[in-house]
Design a protein around this motif. Structure first.
Motif, short mmCIF file in Angstrom:
data_model
loop_
_atom_site.label_atom_id
_atom_site.label_comp_id
_atom_site.label_asym_id
_atom_site.label_seq_id
_atom_site.Cartn_x
_atom_site.Cartn_y
_atom_site.Cartn_z
N GLN A 126 0.86 -1.19 0.00
CA GLN A 126 0.00 0.00 0.00
C GLN A 126 0.89 1.24 0.00
O GLN A 126 1.81 1.36 0.82
N TYR A 128 0.98 5.11 0.75
CA TYR A 128 0.26 6.17 1.44
C TYR A 128 0.90 7.51 1.11
O TYR A 128 2.12 7.68 1.27
N GLU A 131 -0.76 13.13 4.18
CA GLU A 131 -2.04 13.81 4.34
C GLU A 131 -1.90 15.33 4.41
O GLU A 131 -2.86 16.07 4.22
N LYS A 212 -12.75 4.14 -1.39
CA LYS A 212 -11.72 3.36 -0.72
C LYS A 212 -12.03 3.26 0.77
O LYS A 212 -12.61 4.18 1.37
N HIS A 213 -11.60 2.17 1.39
CA HIS A 213 -11.71 2.01 2.83
C HIS A 213 -10.80 3.04 3.50
O HIS A 213 -9.72 3.36 2.97
N PRO A 214 -11.20 3.59 4.64
CA PRO A 214 -10.38 4.61 5.32
C PRO A 214 -8.94 4.19 5.57
O PRO A 214 -8.03 5.03 5.63
N ASN A 215 -8.71 2.88 5.76
CA ASN A 215 -7.36 2.42 6.06
C ASN A 215 -6.57 2.01 4.82
O ASN A 215 -5.39 1.65 4.93
N GLN A 216 -7.21 2.04 3.65
CA GLN A 216 -6.51 1.67 2.43
C GLN A 216 -5.50 2.74 2.03
O GLN A 216 -5.66 3.92 2.33
N GLY A 217 -4.46 2.31 1.31
CA GLY A 217 -3.51 3.26 0.78
C GLY A 217 -4.11 4.01 -0.39
O GLY A 217 -5.16 3.64 -0.93
#
Length: 306
Positions: A126, A128, A131, A212-217
């Motif tokens: 993944q 990231y 942010e 996308k899921h919140p924890n996905q890259g």
């Protein structure tokens, strides 16, 4: 132990894990001539350990089946398949070389000042994005990352023993009547003979993916056949330590998971289409006849139920 718990305490739901196939495959799946330590003799020796693991797991399933009452259900589930790997990749090294990843004075990834970093697991990684980047900066960094990995190539080193290994594997497939295996071995033989450059990274989805899921890259990388991922800042690619890995492209047959179900609520001798493991939990709630929580993902496997 699990069957003792079942007999002694009669739980409404019992889940247990048989680790042998996973453990032995990680350590002994030596079937590709490009793997470290490969030889026909070593491959055959390692194969026996894999066969032992499957026999042991099959015996566990058999004992479990024998313990079932007419009202019990049994679900046999795996979360992944397994394929041989010969090379471990270091995506964070490529990100650092491209100026997208920064390290601190101890040589560790500095998440605050890096534009992108990779978190690897098996044959997947993944990516990231920081942010704190503006929307424009994030889009630019994402484009850089996707270009970096989609264009990265490796030229295999020529080794006569590898060619002999592929040729021998193709010959064994013919003798055993395994046409699909022969086609794959033959393809690898000719590919390696002409030493084409390989693209070890596949981009499963990019930064523009929605929902996308919140924890996905922000970007998901998958390793091509024979490659697995690492998070360390090592050489861009080096011989694999583990011999078997998973987590890559599920379209490859070796990486597909399995699902078997038995019991009064399931159709007998019935084959269903592909499912996601997210569907297992809703189906279990249905079998237990209790309401599923709102946060649960997946759907009840209605095609499997009688």
């Amino acid at each position: 132990m699990s069957l003792y718990i079942k007999e002694e305490y009669q739980p409404d739901l019992l889940m247990f894990y048989t680790p042998q196939i996973d453990h032995e495959s990680h350590h002994f799946l030596l079937t590709d001539p490009r793997q470290p330590g490969y030889s026909e003799e070593n491959s055959q020796k390692h194969k026996k350990y894999i066969e032992w693991a499957y026999k042991l797991s099959d015996n566990v399933v058999g004992q479990t089946m024998d313990s079932l009452s007419g009202e019990d259900h049994l679900l046999v589930v795996s979360d992944h398949g397994m394929e041989p790997v010969h090379t471990i990749l270091a995506p964070n090294t490529l990100l650092k070389e491209a100026g997208l990843l920064k390290t601190d004075n101890k040589g560790k990834v500095d998440e605050e000042y890096s534009k992108a970093m990779a978190v690897a697991s098996g044959s997947a990684a993944q990516i990231y994005l920081n942010e704190n980047l503006t929307k424009k900066e994030k889009e630019k960094a994402a484009d850089q990352v996707e270009k970096l990995f989609s264009e990265y190539k490796i030229k295999p080193k020529f080794q006569t023993k590898v060619l002999k290994g592929y040729l021998g594997e193709a010959g064994d497939s013919i003798v055993q009547g395994q046409v699909s295996h022969f086609n794959q071995a033959a393809k690898q033989f000719f590919h390696y003979l002409f030493r084409k450059e390989e693209k070890p990274y596949q981009i499963a989805y990019g930064n523009k993916k929605e929902n996308k899921h919140p924890n996905q890259g922000d970007i998901l990388l998958l390793g091509s056949r024979g490659y697995m991922m690492g998070s360390s800042l090592t050489s861009p690619h080096m011989p694999a330590i583990e011999l078997g890995s998973h987590g890559g492209n599920p379209d490859r047959k070796e990486l597909r998971a399995v699902f078997f179900a038995h019991g009064p609520s399931f159709k007998k001798e019935h084959r269903i289409s592909s499912i996601t493991t997210l569907d297992i939990a809703p189906t279990v709630y249905k079998l237990l006849d209790i309401p599923a929580p709102d946060f649960l993902e997946g759907e009840v496997l209605k095609d499997a139920l009688d």
